[in-house]
Write an enzyme that holds these catalytic residues in place. Structure first.
Site, PDB file in Angstrom:
ATOM      1  N   HIS A 134       0.835  -1.203   0.000  1.00 37.89           N
ATOM      2  CA  HIS A 134       0.000   0.000   0.000  1.00 37.89           C
ATOM      3  C   HIS A 134       0.870   1.254   0.000  1.00 37.89           C
ATOM      4  O   HIS A 134       0.655   2.184  -0.791  1.00 37.89           O
ATOM      5  CB  HIS A 134      -0.920  -0.015   1.221  1.00 37.89           C
ATOM      6  CG  HIS A 134      -1.657   1.262   1.468  1.00 37.89           C
ATOM      7  ND1 HIS A 134      -2.969   1.444   1.107  1.00 37.89           N
ATOM      8  CD2 HIS A 134      -1.258   2.416   2.055  1.00 37.89           C
ATOM      9  CE1 HIS A 134      -3.355   2.663   1.454  1.00 37.89           C
ATOM     10  NE2 HIS A 134      -2.328   3.279   2.031  1.00 37.89           N
ATOM     11  N   GLU A 135       1.854   1.298   0.894  1.00 39.42           N
ATOM     12  CA  GLU A 135       2.688   2.487   1.018  1.00 39.42           C
ATOM     13  C   GLU A 135       3.548   2.710  -0.225  1.00 39.42           C
ATOM     14  O   GLU A 135       3.716   3.846  -0.680  1.00 39.42           O
ATOM     15  CB  GLU A 135       3.570   2.387   2.271  1.00 39.42           C
ATOM     16  CG  GLU A 135       2.807   2.344   3.580  1.00 39.42           C
ATOM     17  CD  GLU A 135       1.868   3.521   3.753  1.00 39.42           C
ATOM     18  OE1 GLU A 135       2.118   4.595   3.154  1.00 39.42           O
ATOM     19  OE2 GLU A 135       0.874   3.396   4.475  1.00 39.42           O
ATOM     20  N   HIS A 138       1.570   4.339  -2.921  1.00 29.49           N
ATOM     21  CA  HIS A 138       1.461   5.792  -2.764  1.00 29.49           C
ATOM     22  C   HIS A 138       2.640   6.483  -3.448  1.00 29.49           C
ATOM     23  O   HIS A 138       2.467   7.519  -4.101  1.00 29.49           O
ATOM     24  CB  HIS A 138       1.459   6.165  -1.271  1.00 29.49           C
ATOM     25  CG  HIS A 138       0.103   6.156  -0.645  1.00 29.49           C
ATOM     26  ND1 HIS A 138      -0.986   6.777  -1.197  1.00 29.49           N
ATOM     27  CD2 HIS A 138      -0.335   5.612   0.523  1.00 29.49           C
ATOM     28  CE1 HIS A 138      -2.042   6.625  -0.410  1.00 29.49           C
ATOM     29  NE2 HIS A 138      -1.671   5.918   0.636  1.00 29.49           N
ATOM     30  N   GLU A 206      -6.395   7.099  -1.095  1.00 24.89           N
ATOM     31  CA  GLU A 206      -6.302   5.941  -0.200  1.00 24.89           C
ATOM     32  C   GLU A 206      -6.945   4.710  -0.845  1.00 24.89           C
ATOM     33  O   GLU A 206      -6.393   3.607  -0.797  1.00 24.89           O
ATOM     34  CB  GLU A 206      -6.972   6.246   1.143  1.00 24.89           C
ATOM     35  CG  GLU A 206      -6.169   7.140   2.063  1.00 24.89           C
ATOM     36  CD  GLU A 206      -4.818   6.568   2.407  1.00 24.89           C
ATOM     37  OE1 GLU A 206      -4.697   5.349   2.664  1.00 24.89           O
ATOM     38  OE2 GLU A 206      -3.846   7.347   2.411  1.00 24.89           O
TER      39      GLU A 206
END
Length: 289
Positions: A134-135, A138, A206
């Site tokens: 997920h990070e 980003h 997100e």
């Protein structure tokens, strides 16, 4: 198609936020106010672009961590970065006991991923891998830059509204300047509109990071499981809102503050239940194929 739609939506929201700044600047001071708003916008965006990583890391008290200290974390990050064909980011650990994580940096070559002691103690390796995916997403989606710019632009609207109370924008000797009632309304509604747009951008990114991160790891349910644990962990140990931590909260995988009640409506993160539901749907679609 999903990524293209999210990209267009984010671009439209950023355009709307910029238009709001220019409209407020022009309404307050005509052409001069418009020029001032543009200059402030450019300066704020430049600071956000080059220094967002330092601000976020400092806010969480994060320190660099070596591979000898956390070989498991390095292995996960290296595997996923290699899978994505991207450089290895710098890794940091925050002493916070709250389970959370964030990525920052203006591009993959200047990226940093930070995790808290709390998340390292809470998650299984498979779940931690989902969080790292997920990070990293980003970073690869340039979300850190987008979020920093959105926060800076929203701050400009608030600043202009505050300045309007003290400075004689538009003059006071004629009828061309803003009337007091309109000025008061702008001071209230301008920052509110900017905040709503900023929140929409943050929540949209997100959702996108959840989807693309799960695609990178190939395990949407691992991230869903991690998010459920993180949600309960942050609720048990919310961080105090204030200072630089407030400006860095939108970068984290979960809202670090207490977000119950009305405060939840103004959270930088979408509802956790909705994020988990989407990931479960993504996993079902993967199984079907």
């Amino acid at each position: 198609m999903h990524s293209h739609h999210n990209g267009l939506k984010t671009a439209a929201l950023l355009g709307l936020l910029t238009s709001l700044i220019l409209a407020v600047g022009y309404w307050l001071g005509g052409s001069a106010g418009l020029v001032i708003a543009v200059l402030i916008s450019l300066a704020t965006n430049a600071v956000s672009y080059f220094y967002s990583d330092r601000i976020a890391l400092r806010a969480m008290g994060a320190r660099p961590v070596t591979e000898a200290e956390l070989p498991g974390l390095y292995r996960i990050v290296r595997e996923l970065a290699t899978e994505a064909g991207q450089p290895m980011p710098r890794l940091y650990v925050s002493p916070a006991l709250q389970p959370n994580a964030f990525a920052t940096g203006r591009d993959p070559e200047h990226a940093a991923v930070a995790v808290t002691v709390g998340i390292l103690n809470l998650l299984e390796p498979r779940e931690l891998r989902g969080v790292i995916g997920h990070e990293l997403s980003h970073v690869y989606n340039r979300d850190i830059l987008i979020s920093s710019v959105a926060a800076g632009l929203a701050g400009i609207v608030t600043m202009l509204a505050n300045l309007a109370f003290f400075l004689p924008f538009g003059g006071s000797d004629d009828d061309d300047g803003p009337n007091p009632a309109g000025l008061l309304l702008m001071m209230i509604l301008g920052p509110l509109a900017a905040s709503i747009i900023q929140l929409a951008i943050s929540r949209n990114r997100e959702f996108e990071a959840d989807a693309s991160g799960a695609a990178l790891t190939g395990d949407p349910l691992a991230l869903a499981s991690a998010l459920e644990k993180i949600h309960h962990g942050t609720a048990r140990a919310p961080l105090p809102a204030g200072g630089q931590l407030t400006s860095a909260a939108h970068l984290m995988i979960a809202n670090p503050f207490s977000g119950g009640g009305i405060a939840g409506l103004f959270s930088t993160h979408p509802p956790m239940a909705e994020r988990i539901r989407r990931l479960q749907e993504q996993a079902a679609l993967v199984r079907r194929w």
